[in-house]
Scaffold this motif. Sequence first.
Motif, PDB file in Angstrom:
ATOM      1  N   GLY A  19      -5.512  18.918  30.175  1.00  0.00           N
ATOM      2  CA  GLY A  19      -6.250  18.700  29.037  1.00  0.00           C
ATOM      3  C   GLY A  19      -5.405  18.902  27.792  1.00  0.00           C
ATOM      4  N   GLU A  20      -4.129  19.240  28.038  1.00  0.00           N
ATOM      5  CA  GLU A  20      -3.038  19.224  27.063  1.00  0.00           C
ATOM      6  C   GLU A  20      -3.556  20.315  25.756  1.00  0.00           C
ATOM      7  N   MET A  21      -3.948  21.383  26.169  1.00  0.00           N
ATOM      8  CA  MET A  21      -4.492  22.368  25.157  1.00  0.00           C
ATOM      9  C   MET A  21      -3.488  22.999  24.333  1.00  0.00           C
ATOM     10  N   GLY A  22      -2.235  22.931  24.859  1.00  0.00           N
ATOM     11  CA  GLY A  22      -1.227  23.726  24.157  1.00  0.00           C
ATOM     12  C   GLY A  22      -0.857  25.154  24.863  1.00  0.00           C
ATOM     13  N   ALA A  23       0.363  25.579  24.877  1.00  0.00           N
ATOM     14  CA  ALA A  23       0.932  26.665  25.446  1.00  0.00           C
ATOM     15  C   ALA A  23       0.442  27.678  24.558  1.00  0.00           C
ATOM     16  N   LYS A  24       0.229  27.643  23.349  1.00  0.00           N
ATOM     17  CA  LYS A  24      -0.370  28.780  22.304  1.00  0.00           C
ATOM     18  C   LYS A  24      -1.591  29.187  22.765  1.00  0.00           C
ATOM     19  N   PHE A  25      -2.607  28.248  22.763  1.00  0.00           N
ATOM     20  CA  PHE A  25      -4.081  28.251  23.143  1.00  0.00           C
ATOM     21  C   PHE A  25      -4.072  28.935  24.677  1.00  0.00           C
ATOM     22  N   TYR A  26      -3.388  28.550  25.554  1.00  0.00           N
ATOM     23  CA  TYR A  26      -3.239  29.101  26.816  1.00  0.00           C
ATOM     24  C   TYR A  26      -3.063  30.592  26.873  1.00  0.00           C
ATOM     25  N   ALA A  27      -2.030  30.777  26.216  1.00  0.00           N
ATOM     26  CA  ALA A  27      -1.277  32.197  26.199  1.00  0.00           C
ATOM     27  C   ALA A  27      -2.269  33.095  25.380  1.00  0.00           C
ATOM     28  N   TYR A  28      -2.966  32.856  24.398  1.00  0.00           N
ATOM     29  CA  TYR A  28      -3.744  33.471  23.358  1.00  0.00           C
ATOM     30  C   TYR A  28      -5.037  33.843  24.400  1.00  0.00           C
ATOM     31  N   TYR A  29      -5.731  32.949  24.987  1.00  0.00           N
ATOM     32  CA  TYR A  29      -6.916  33.492  25.885  1.00  0.00           C
ATOM     33  C   TYR A  29      -6.518  34.020  27.083  1.00  0.00           C
ATOM     34  N   CYS A  30      -5.337  33.968  27.715  1.00  0.00           N
ATOM     35  CA  CYS A  30      -4.815  34.631  28.858  1.00  0.00           C
ATOM     36  C   CYS A  30      -4.600  36.210  28.321  1.00  0.00           C
ATOM     37  N   SER A  31      -4.280  36.382  27.362  1.00  0.00           N
ATOM     38  CA  SER A  31      -4.036  37.535  26.838  1.00  0.00           C
ATOM     39  C   SER A  31      -5.228  38.498  26.389  1.00  0.00           C
ATOM     40  N   LEU A  32      -6.135  37.645  25.951  1.00  0.00           N
ATOM     41  CA  LEU A  32      -7.478  38.281  25.745  1.00  0.00           C
ATOM     42  C   LEU A  32      -8.231  38.760  26.858  1.00  0.00           C
ATOM     43  N   ILE A  33      -8.050  37.703  27.972  1.00  0.00           N
ATOM     44  CA  ILE A  33      -8.780  38.317  29.355  1.00  0.00           C
ATOM     45  C   ILE A  33      -8.048  39.495  29.998  1.00  0.00           C
ATOM     46  N   ILE A  34      -6.857  39.407  29.701  1.00  0.00           N
ATOM     47  CA  ILE A  34      -5.737  40.593  30.312  1.00  0.00           C
ATOM     48  C   ILE A  34      -6.296  42.028  29.494  1.00  0.00           C
ATOM     49  N   SER A  35      -6.163  41.845  28.279  1.00  0.00           N
ATOM     50  CA  SER A  35      -6.412  42.880  27.534  1.00  0.00           C
ATOM     51  C   SER A  35      -7.844  43.670  27.689  1.00  0.00           C
ATOM     52  N   ASP A  36      -8.726  42.535  27.976  1.00  0.00           N
ATOM     53  CA  ASP A  36     -10.348  43.188  28.047  1.00  0.00           C
ATOM     54  C   ASP A  36     -10.462  43.691  29.342  1.00  0.00           C
ATOM     55  N   LEU A  37      -9.806  43.064  30.201  1.00  0.00           N
ATOM     56  CA  LEU A  37      -9.631  43.809  31.627  1.00  0.00           C
ATOM     57  C   LEU A  37      -9.391  45.252  31.592  1.00  0.00           C
ATOM     58  N   LEU A  38      -7.970  45.322  31.048  1.00  0.00           N
ATOM     59  CA  LEU A  38      -7.429  46.490  30.809  1.00  0.00           C
ATOM     60  C   LEU A  38      -8.524  47.695  30.148  1.00  0.00           C
ATOM     61  N   LYS A  39      -9.063  47.190  28.921  1.00  0.00           N
ATOM     62  CA  LYS A  39      -9.831  48.117  28.173  1.00  0.00           C
ATOM     63  C   LYS A  39     -10.904  48.576  28.999  1.00  0.00           C
ATOM     64  N   ASN A  40     -11.492  47.799  30.036  1.00  0.00           N
ATOM     65  CA  ASN A  40     -12.389  48.258  31.184  1.00  0.00           C
ATOM     66  C   ASN A  40     -11.774  49.042  32.229  1.00  0.00           C
ATOM     67  N   ASN A  41     -10.656  49.468  32.296  1.00  0.00           N
ATOM     68  CA  ASN A  41      -9.972  50.226  33.139  1.00  0.00           C
ATOM     69  C   ASN A  41      -9.977  49.154  34.727  1.00  0.00           C
ATOM     70  N   ILE A  42      -9.729  47.874  34.374  1.00  0.00           N
ATOM     71  CA  ILE A  42      -9.616  47.119  35.666  1.00  0.00           C
ATOM     72  C   ILE A  42      -8.001  46.626  35.349  1.00  0.00           C
ATOM     73  N   GLU A  43      -7.321  46.553  36.541  1.00  0.00           N
ATOM     74  CA  GLU A  43      -5.963  46.247  36.486  1.00  0.00           C
ATOM     75  C   GLU A  43      -5.705  44.761  36.590  1.00  0.00           C
ATOM     76  N   PRO A  44      -5.138  44.065  35.733  1.00  0.00           N
ATOM     77  CA  PRO A  44      -5.032  42.378  35.968  1.00  0.00           C
ATOM     78  C   PRO A  44      -4.095  41.986  37.127  1.00  0.00           C
ATOM     79  N   VAL A  45      -4.359  41.117  37.672  1.00  0.00           N
ATOM     80  CA  VAL A  45      -3.599  40.384  38.648  1.00  0.00           C
ATOM     81  C   VAL A  45      -3.274  39.143  38.347  1.00  0.00           C
ATOM     82  N   PHE A  46      -2.518  38.633  37.360  1.00  0.00           N
ATOM     83  CA  PHE A  46      -2.244  37.410  36.596  1.00  0.00           C
ATOM     84  C   PHE A  46      -1.370  36.486  37.328  1.00  0.00           C
TER      85      PHE A  46
END
Length: 283
Positions: free
Chosen positions: A125-152
């Motif tokens: 969809g050509e969303m762009g690398a910054k878009f992809y990285a931003y939302y990946c980082s939100l997913i990862i950080s919110d998993l960590l806040k819930n004491n879940i270790e992300p496997v990315f």
Amino acid sequence: MRIKLLLLLAGMLLAEFGYYLYKRYSFEPRHISRHEVKHRNEVLRIGIIGDSWASGTTLDTIISNEFLKHGLKTEIISFGEPEAKTKQIYDNLYASPGSPYSSSEILHHNLDYCIVLTGTSDATGEMGAKFYAYYCSLIISDLLKNNIEPVFVTMPDFGFKETTDSLDVLQKARNEVASLIIDNGSTGSLDDYRKQIGQLLKDTHLQDSTIVVPFNMVCDDYKKHKILYRNSGHLSTAGKQKMGKLIVQYILDQLHRSNSQVPLGNRNIVISKSRSIIQPSGS
């Protein structure tokens, strides 16, 4: 009068297209979550979220069976939405339970790990690398806040050109316009996406608490290893087996490094929460 009407119509269409681009590519703020108390599980609890790569029960079963080979019992829940961009996968974590593709159970199931599979739809969809990285980082950080270790799992190699070439004329035109605005047009390389998320995880120190599984260890060249793919955008069973085995090995390595007590139960449980059939990645 006709010229004024045409100009007005053109202005309205331009404004509508601008709003569409804003809604599609905007960076929304982080959701607010309620963190739950973590307690030790009797079995290893693992979640899977993502696009169509997380749909179905095949990967669940592969991962469960692979852990069983090492004497570990698992409970797995998975939520995949075909054609979902990373932004939607993040929003699904906070969607109301019972709504289409809601994966809110991930944050409230006392998981040990959560596997994140995303990227193919962002790229096509050509969303762009910054878009992809931003939302990946939100997913990862919110998993960590819930004491879940992300496997990315990093951006997969796939039939990127074949998939984008198959888009219709309007989709191609939209992506061409968007690529000129986003990342200065550098949306046509999977390496751009990989580099952007890699740098962001490093800068935010999220990589220190995340198991990063490099997809190039599954396949580093789509054209040379098409046996691993069912079509240009999805893995075959052989490909899923190779990826599942690699994911399990990375989790086991982490368990051994941390000298964690591995939860062992009386039975092996696999629960699939995917709600749709696998479809080719869209734009």
